[in-house]
Write a protein that holds these residues in place. Sequence first.
Motif, short mmCIF file in Angstrom:
data_model
loop_
_atom_site.label_atom_id
_atom_site.label_comp_id
_atom_site.label_asym_id
_atom_site.label_seq_id
_atom_site.Cartn_x
_atom_site.Cartn_y
_atom_site.Cartn_z
N LYS A 79 5.66 7.16 6.13
CA LYS A 79 6.44 5.84 6.23
C LYS A 79 5.52 5.10 7.11
O LYS A 79 5.53 3.82 6.83
CB LYS A 79 7.90 5.87 6.30
N ARG A 80 5.02 5.51 8.12
CA ARG A 80 4.45 4.75 9.03
C ARG A 80 2.77 4.20 8.60
O ARG A 80 2.22 5.01 8.02
CB ARG A 80 4.21 5.57 10.35
N ALA A 81 2.44 3.00 9.03
CA ALA A 81 1.43 2.56 8.63
C ALA A 81 0.06 3.48 9.20
O ALA A 81 -0.94 3.31 8.59
CB ALA A 81 1.25 1.23 8.99
N TRP A 82 0.42 3.99 10.35
CA TRP A 82 -1.05 4.71 10.77
C TRP A 82 -1.22 6.18 10.19
O TRP A 82 -2.03 6.88 10.45
CB TRP A 82 -0.88 4.66 12.35
N ALA A 83 -0.35 6.64 9.73
CA ALA A 83 -0.37 8.01 9.13
C ALA A 83 -1.52 8.26 7.86
O ALA A 83 -1.93 9.43 8.25
CB ALA A 83 1.04 8.27 8.18
N LEU A 84 -1.75 7.39 7.30
CA LEU A 84 -2.77 7.68 6.11
C LEU A 84 -4.23 7.56 6.81
O LEU A 84 -5.06 8.50 6.42
CB LEU A 84 -2.57 6.64 4.93
N PRO A 85 -4.45 6.77 7.76
CA PRO A 85 -5.74 6.92 8.42
C PRO A 85 -5.83 8.20 9.30
O PRO A 85 -6.98 8.59 9.36
CB PRO A 85 -5.59 5.42 9.48
N VAL A 86 -4.75 8.42 10.09
CA VAL A 86 -4.98 9.65 10.68
C VAL A 86 -5.18 11.01 9.39
O VAL A 86 -5.82 11.58 9.95
CB VAL A 86 -3.36 10.04 11.57
N VAL A 87 -4.64 10.88 8.47
CA VAL A 87 -5.06 12.04 7.50
C VAL A 87 -6.54 11.99 7.24
O VAL A 87 -7.32 13.19 7.06
CB VAL A 87 -4.03 11.86 6.24
N LEU A 88 -6.95 10.75 7.02
CA LEU A 88 -8.30 10.80 6.75
C LEU A 88 -9.20 11.08 8.00
O LEU A 88 -10.27 11.82 7.62
CB LEU A 88 -8.75 9.23 6.31
#
Length: 143
Positions: A79-88
């Motif tokens: 749900k956090r905005a920073w999670a998907l960039p961290v995954v990448l």
Amino acid sequence: MSETPGGTPADEAKTVTPPPKDPMKGFRGVIAGTLIMEAITVALALPVINKLGDGITSGLGWTVLGIALVLLVLCGMLKRAWALPVVLVLQLGLIAMAGALPAIAIIGVVFLAAYLWFLWLRRDVARRMAAGTLPSQQQQPQA
């Protein structure tokens, strides 16, 4: 769509009606499921590290185990905005391990391609939703 007093029918015709079910709602579920599959796949590399590398207690073993755990933790933080960039970024970290263990780099490449494809699909659905061309946004014939 909000009703405003004194609004003209022309104003209502210009607005795009949102679909009854939000197609973006399932995006986090797809990403979370993919993260779990990736964490399992990365953790399955630990026996390979034990057999071919310096063992599970080596730096590479701890790094792979740490990445698998971070992938699992990220499932709950999508749900956090920073999670998907961290995954990448984690995918790039897996790819960077190509010198130590090429199999881990291949896992990173495959899952990076999957996440990029998911992001492309999300962008396409958002574009189609804004244009009002999703099938769920079309007028249903009255019987």
